[in-house]
Design an enzyme around this catalytic site. Structure first.
Site, PDB file in Angstrom:
ATOM      1  N   CYS A  95       0.827  -1.212   0.000  1.00  0.00           N
ATOM      2  CA  CYS A  95       0.000   0.000   0.000  1.00  0.00           C
ATOM      3  C   CYS A  95       0.863   1.265   0.000  1.00  0.00           C
ATOM      4  O   CYS A  95       1.566   1.539   0.979  1.00  0.00           O
ATOM      5  CB  CYS A  95      -0.908  -0.041   1.225  1.00  0.00           C
ATOM      6  SG  CYS A  95      -1.793   1.485   1.563  1.00  0.00           S
ATOM      7  N   CYS A  98      -0.054   3.875   2.721  1.00  0.00           N
ATOM      8  CA  CYS A  98       0.356   3.393   4.056  1.00  0.00           C
ATOM      9  C   CYS A  98       1.802   3.770   4.345  1.00  0.00           C
ATOM     10  O   CYS A  98       2.162   4.112   5.474  1.00  0.00           O
ATOM     11  CB  CYS A  98       0.214   1.872   4.153  1.00  0.00           C
ATOM     12  SG  CYS A  98      -1.465   1.282   3.927  1.00  0.00           S
TER      13      CYS A  98
END
Length: 172
Positions: A95, A98
């Site tokens: 991600c 993230c």
């Protein structure tokens, strides 16, 4: 980088010791064999356990700002039973957002100087926790106090929004 600094420090100190030993050695022995023997002794004495590092090298015991959750039992012990409020960062290795949010969140938690903890949960490793807390997108941050969910958000926030979120969680 650290290896280079350590090697430079060892080289500098052992060269200084060799120079200190050579001056008196010139009066007692003139052979090159005895000089090389003394330089070997200097290196061995530098590495001996009786020698301590100078006080100028910092030795700090820094408390970690965040921790990775290992399993459900670890989550229960360190998050649900925590005396401090805990921010839980549900993330994934793949991600992109993230990877941006994680360091920002750690910085915001570090500013609080131990008044809040941060747990990191990889959703690929701990899908049971992600399902249990209704995580359907990453990054998701859930705030818990006393084992109860008190707030959450999904997605990226800027530094000011993160600071106000963390402050709200600890009650400032």
């Amino acid at each position: 980088m650290a290896h280079r600094l350590l090697a430079r420090r060892i080289w500098t100190l052992s060269v200084k010791e060799i120079h200190c030993l050579r001056a008196p050695a010139a009066t007692t022995a003139s052979s090159s064999f005895s000089t090389s023997l003394q330089s070997a002794t200097a290196r061995v004495s530098f590495l001996s356990p009786s020698r301590t590092l100078p006080r100028s090298l910092p030795h700090t015991s820094r408390r970690e700002v965040s921790f990775n959750v290992q399993d459900h039992e670890d989550f229960t012990e360190r998050v649900i039973n925590s005396q401090l409020p805990v921010l839980i960062d549900f993330h994934a290795q793949w991600c992109g957002p993230c990877k941006i949010l994680g360091p920002r969140l750690e910085k915001a938690v570090a500013k609080q100087k131990g008044r809040v903890a941060m747990a990191k949960v990889d959703i690929d490793d701990h899908t049971d926790l992600a399902i249990e807390y209704g995580v359907s997108a990453v990054p998701t941050v859930i705030a818990m106090r006393g084992g109860d969910v008190v707030d959450h958000f999904v997605g990226i926030k800027d530094d000011d929004e993160l600071d106000s979120f963390v402050s709200k969680i600890i009650g400032q």
